[in-house]
Design an enzyme around this catalytic site. Structure first.
Site, PDB file in Angstrom:
ATOM      1  N   THR A  29     135.309  53.177 -28.442  1.00 19.22           N
ATOM      2  CA  THR A  29     134.246  54.089 -28.025  1.00 19.22           C
ATOM      3  C   THR A  29     134.513  55.414 -28.725  1.00 19.22           C
ATOM      4  O   THR A  29     135.492  56.099 -28.420  1.00 19.22           O
ATOM      5  CB  THR A  29     134.220  54.278 -26.502  1.00 19.22           C
ATOM      6  OG1 THR A  29     133.889  53.030 -25.887  1.00 19.22           O
ATOM      7  CG2 THR A  29     133.177  55.311 -26.108  1.00 19.22           C
TER       8      THR A  29
ATOM      9  N   LYS B 271     136.921  61.640 -22.039  1.00 18.18           N
ATOM     10  CA  LYS B 271     136.705  61.603 -23.492  1.00 18.18           C
ATOM     11  C   LYS B 271     135.299  61.121 -23.809  1.00 18.18           C
ATOM     12  O   LYS B 271     134.584  61.734 -24.628  1.00 18.18           O
ATOM     13  CB  LYS B 271     137.752  60.697 -24.145  1.00 18.18           C
ATOM     14  CG  LYS B 271     137.671  60.605 -25.674  1.00 18.18           C
ATOM     15  CD  LYS B 271     136.886  59.393 -26.165  1.00 18.18           C
ATOM     16  CE  LYS B 271     137.601  58.104 -25.861  1.00 18.18           C
ATOM     17  NZ  LYS B 271     136.881  56.931 -26.448  1.00 18.18           N
TER      18      LYS B 271
ATOM     19  N   LYS C 283     126.414  53.324 -26.070  1.00 17.27           N
ATOM     20  CA  LYS C 283     127.570  53.411 -25.163  1.00 17.27           C
ATOM     21  C   LYS C 283     127.573  54.751 -24.430  1.00 17.27           C
ATOM     22  O   LYS C 283     127.951  54.830 -23.247  1.00 17.27           O
ATOM     23  CB  LYS C 283     128.870  53.236 -25.943  1.00 17.27           C
ATOM     24  CG  LYS C 283     130.134  53.274 -25.072  1.00 17.27           C
ATOM     25  CD  LYS C 283     130.140  52.193 -24.004  1.00 17.27           C
ATOM     26  CE  LYS C 283     131.382  52.277 -23.103  1.00 17.27           C
ATOM     27  NZ  LYS C 283     132.605  51.805 -23.760  1.00 17.27           N
TER      28      LYS C 283
END
Length: 299
Positions: free
Chosen positions: A103, A246, A178
């Site tokens: 990711t 994050k 995502k």
């Protein structure tokens, strides 16, 4: 089973380790590499004989490979293992396939795709959803960016560990999708945390509350998989708060670039910062409930 090929997997963490195992069990000739020798050795001990080779670097892993997959921490890690002088693209053959499950930002995905095009390498950015449980069971959903021919070439590899693969669009679009996923999760877990504390403060039987509401409009994957563990103050289920922060940071950065306001995402990101301050950075994302103490109970 797909035709066995030479597959190299880089990044044997919580998500990458199970994926590498599935590929080896599917009959592919598996090479593995992890930058941390401790994690590499733990994976090898847990999966004896599954890897035919242990690489000494990303370049070594890609040398002779038909397919290279990566699942690392962030943009800098990805750039290091793919684009550095001793990275994957220094040795991956023309016509080879590169799949990234990290990711990361859409920017690094696009940069890698440009480099791949110049090297005549097929390239897919394919972040995952489905949690550690999905990785272990091989039931992940992938959201993919890349050219149609690259997605088609990746399908036999994906078959080892997915139940759904969606081609979102061009390179970088997998990462953008995502971000949408993580924005949704942030809001859902925040609401679920408040609902849990409300039920507990009201002295309701949380099992009966779940039975009553989980079949209606309040139902979600998070409720089905985290309601009971949140009630029991259990938070050791894979995807860590540190990684969620994050991911939310990536989404907010992209939102700023697009001129899109994400006020709830920004607020929940700060809630997660509180959980980190409580020592919960390595606990799973449902630990968000920890910042909401019950009356009379310390956090």
């Amino acid at each position: 089973m797909s035709t066995p090929c030479n597959v190299s997997f880089i990044g044997l963490g919580v998500m990458g380790g199970p994926l590498a195992r599935h590929l080896g069990q599917a009959g592919h000739h598996l090479t593995v590499f992890n930058r941390s020798p401790t994690r590499r050795d733990a994976w090898l001990a847990a999966n004896p004989g599954l890897a035919v080779r242990v690489a000494t670097s990303p370049a070594d892993a890609a040398d002779g490979a038909d397919v290279v997959l990566t699942c690392v921490g962030n943009d800098d890690d990805l750039s290091d293992v793919v684009l550095a002088p001793n990275g994957v693209f220094s040795t991956l053959r023309r016509g080879g396939l590169f799949i990234d499950h990290t990711t990361a930002s859409a920017r690094i995905a696009r940069q890698i795709a440009v480099e791949a095009r110049d090297k005549e390498v097929l390239c897919v950015d394919a972040p995952m959803t489905g949690s550690q449980i999905g990785a272990e069971k091989g039931t992940l959903t992938l959201m993919c960016g890349g050219r149609p021919e690259a997605i088609a070439a990746a399908q036999p590899i994906f078959a080892a560990y997915t139940q759904r693969v969606v081609h979102i669009g061009k390179s970088g679009y997998g990462q953008l999708a995502k971000m949408v996923n993580q924005i949704c999760i942030a809001g859902i877990v925040s609401g679920l945390s408040e609902a849990m504390r409300f039920a507990q403060a009201s002295r309701l039987d949380t099992d009966k509350v779940y039975e009553a509401i989980s079949g209606g409009a309040a139902q979600s994957w998070q409720m089905d998989n985290r309601w009971k563990t949140m009630a029991a103050d259990e938070f050791d289920f894979g995807f860590a708060v540190d990684w969620m922060r994050k991911d939310l940071g990536l989404a907010m950065d992209e939102g700023r670039a697009l001129g899109v306001s994400l006020p709830i995402t920004a607020l929940v990101n700060q809630f997660y910062a509180e959980v980190q301050a409580l020592g919960g950075g390595r606990e799973d994302t449902s630990a968000l409930v920890r910042r909401l103490p019950l009356p009379g109970r310390k956090r």
